[in-house]
Enzyme design. Structure first.
Site, PDB file in Angstrom:
ATOM      1  N   ASP A  82       0.852  -1.184   0.000  1.00 36.80           N
ATOM      2  CA  ASP A  82       0.000   0.000   0.000  1.00 36.80           C
ATOM      3  C   ASP A  82       0.899   1.250   0.000  1.00 36.80           C
ATOM      4  O   ASP A  82       1.859   1.324   0.768  1.00 36.80           O
ATOM      5  CB  ASP A  82      -0.885  -0.040   1.258  1.00 36.80           C
ATOM      6  CG  ASP A  82      -1.923   1.061   1.288  1.00 36.80           C
ATOM      7  OD1 ASP A  82      -2.401   1.452   0.205  1.00 36.80           O
ATOM      8  OD2 ASP A  82      -2.269   1.518   2.405  1.00 36.80           O
ATOM      9  N   HIS A 180      -8.105  10.051   4.703  1.00 39.52           N
ATOM     10  CA  HIS A 180      -7.402   9.054   5.533  1.00 39.52           C
ATOM     11  C   HIS A 180      -7.574   9.367   7.025  1.00 39.52           C
ATOM     12  O   HIS A 180      -7.565  10.529   7.423  1.00 39.52           O
ATOM     13  CB  HIS A 180      -5.896   9.113   5.253  1.00 39.52           C
ATOM     14  CG  HIS A 180      -5.458   8.327   4.066  1.00 39.52           C
ATOM     15  ND1 HIS A 180      -4.660   8.854   3.080  1.00 39.52           N
ATOM     16  CD2 HIS A 180      -5.671   7.035   3.704  1.00 39.52           C
ATOM     17  CE1 HIS A 180      -4.405   7.927   2.161  1.00 39.52           C
ATOM     18  NE2 HIS A 180      -5.018   6.818   2.514  1.00 39.52           N
ATOM     19  N   GLY A 181      -7.687   8.336   7.824  1.00 42.39           N
ATOM     20  CA  GLY A 181      -7.530   8.488   9.275  1.00 42.39           C
ATOM     21  C   GLY A 181      -8.736   9.007  10.029  1.00 42.39           C
ATOM     22  O   GLY A 181      -8.601   9.448  11.167  1.00 42.39           O
ATOM     23  N   GLY A 210     -11.117   4.120   3.894  1.00 44.42           N
ATOM     24  CA  GLY A 210     -12.385   3.393   4.015  1.00 44.42           C
ATOM     25  C   GLY A 210     -12.987   3.424   5.411  1.00 44.42           C
ATOM     26  O   GLY A 210     -14.191   3.207   5.565  1.00 44.42           O
ATOM     27  N   ASN A 230      -9.913   0.594   1.054  1.00 46.44           N
ATOM     28  CA  ASN A 230      -8.820   0.386   2.002  1.00 46.44           C
ATOM     29  C   ASN A 230      -9.280   0.740   3.413  1.00 46.44           C
ATOM     30  O   ASN A 230      -9.909   1.788   3.612  1.00 46.44           O
ATOM     31  CB  ASN A 230      -7.632   1.285   1.656  1.00 46.44           C
ATOM     32  CG  ASN A 230      -6.879   0.791   0.448  1.00 46.44           C
ATOM     33  OD1 ASN A 230      -7.286  -0.159  -0.207  1.00 46.44           O
ATOM     34  ND2 ASN A 230      -5.782   1.450   0.138  1.00 46.44           N
TER      35      ASN A 230
END
Ligand code: 13P
Length: 284
Positions: A82, A180-181, A210, A230
């Protein structure tokens, strides 16, 4: 089973309108949690290590964990790099036994991103390994790196087409409001943009970040042609929660095994919930 390439699995998912989880792992227990749940759910699965996690466990350990995990189950397992940062890292993962590579050239100008992605594709395709590329800038924080998503940073559908045609990638990660996050699954996605990309690009589309996408948005994105999500933060949160609860219940323990087992169980629940939402359960 042996580790397998991502492309046939993602193409099947795209055709049947479900998504496969790309689950980021950091420890042995997380690897076990992902593949055991995949087996129990009869789901294909993508086990992924990002560069920080590879640095933590070591490239050879990461590859060996993936191999052993796949051999322990009868559902298809992909071992994916990744956010590969450069050609050298992609080559090292390929040699170690990864069966899918992401090259993330989004920090660079389009021409440079295209040039390096093309080299990674030529190398990987020579040995039957799939490649995921990315176009557009996502917001959020990953491994301590913060990026803000400006208005012009989302994936431009025409640029996506150019990138796909010139590089030969097998799957495309897009920036459509995903972050993200995120600590809660409350985010929405720019559905019109997903469709605009889909109208030009017939490849499997991938959504990173995700953990932060709401259930409703996941379902609609899948209906519009997204077939890989992801997931990292939800697994990390589960691991820490299980570990913490176990330590709180047994504050005087001198043995980490019970806390690690509790962490593994909690990760399994997070993986199971996402597999069911993605519709991959029962597809292997
Ligand atoms: P989350 O941590 O937001 O789930 O994102 C994971 C990811 O996109 C890894 O590439």
């Amino acid at each position: 089973m042996q580790l397998t390439s991502a492309t046939p699995l993602l193409r099947r998912a795209l055709a049947a309108r479900y998504a496969i989880g790309g689950f980021n792992v950091q420890t042995l227990e997380m690897v076990q949690a992902v593949v055991e749940t995949a087996q129990e759910e009869r789901s294909p699965v993508i086990l992924q290590f990002n560069p920080a996690n590879i640095q933590h466990v070591g490239m050879a350990y990461a590859a060996a964990l993936g191999r052993v995990a796949a051999a322990a189950v009868s559902v298809p397992v992909v071992l994916h790099l990744d956010h590969g940062a450069d050609f050298t890292q992609a080559a090292a993962a390929l040699r170690a036994g990864f069966t899918s590579l992401m090259y993330d050239g989004t920090p660079y100008p389009l021409e440079q991103n295209i040039a390096i992605t093309t080299q990674v594709c030529q190398m990987a395709h020579a040995v039957g390994v799939s490649v995921e590329g990315e176009i557009g800038q996502m917001g959020g924080e990953e491994e301590g790196v913060f990026t803000a998503q400006g208005a012009g940073a989302m994936t431009d559908p025409q640029e996506a087409l150019q990138y796909v045609e010139e590089t030969g990638v097998d799957a495309l990660a897009i920036a459509v409001g995903n972050t993200h996050g995120m600590r809660a699954a409350t985010g929405s996605l720019d559905m019109k943009r997903i469709t605009a990309v889909r109208e030009r690009v017939e490849l499997p589309l991938v959504i990173h970040g995700g953990s932060g996408v709401s259930d409703a948005a996941v379902r609609e994105a899948i209906a519009r042609g997204v077939c890989k999500f992801n997931v990292a933060t939800q697994l990390n949160q589960g691991f820490l929660l299980g570990f913490q609860r176990s330590l709180q219940a047994h504050p005087d323990t001198t043995n980490p095994r019970a806390a690690l087992a509790a962490a593994r169980e909690q990760v399994k629940e997070a993986v199971r919930a996402r597999m069911r939402l993605f519709g991959s359960s029962g597809k292997a």
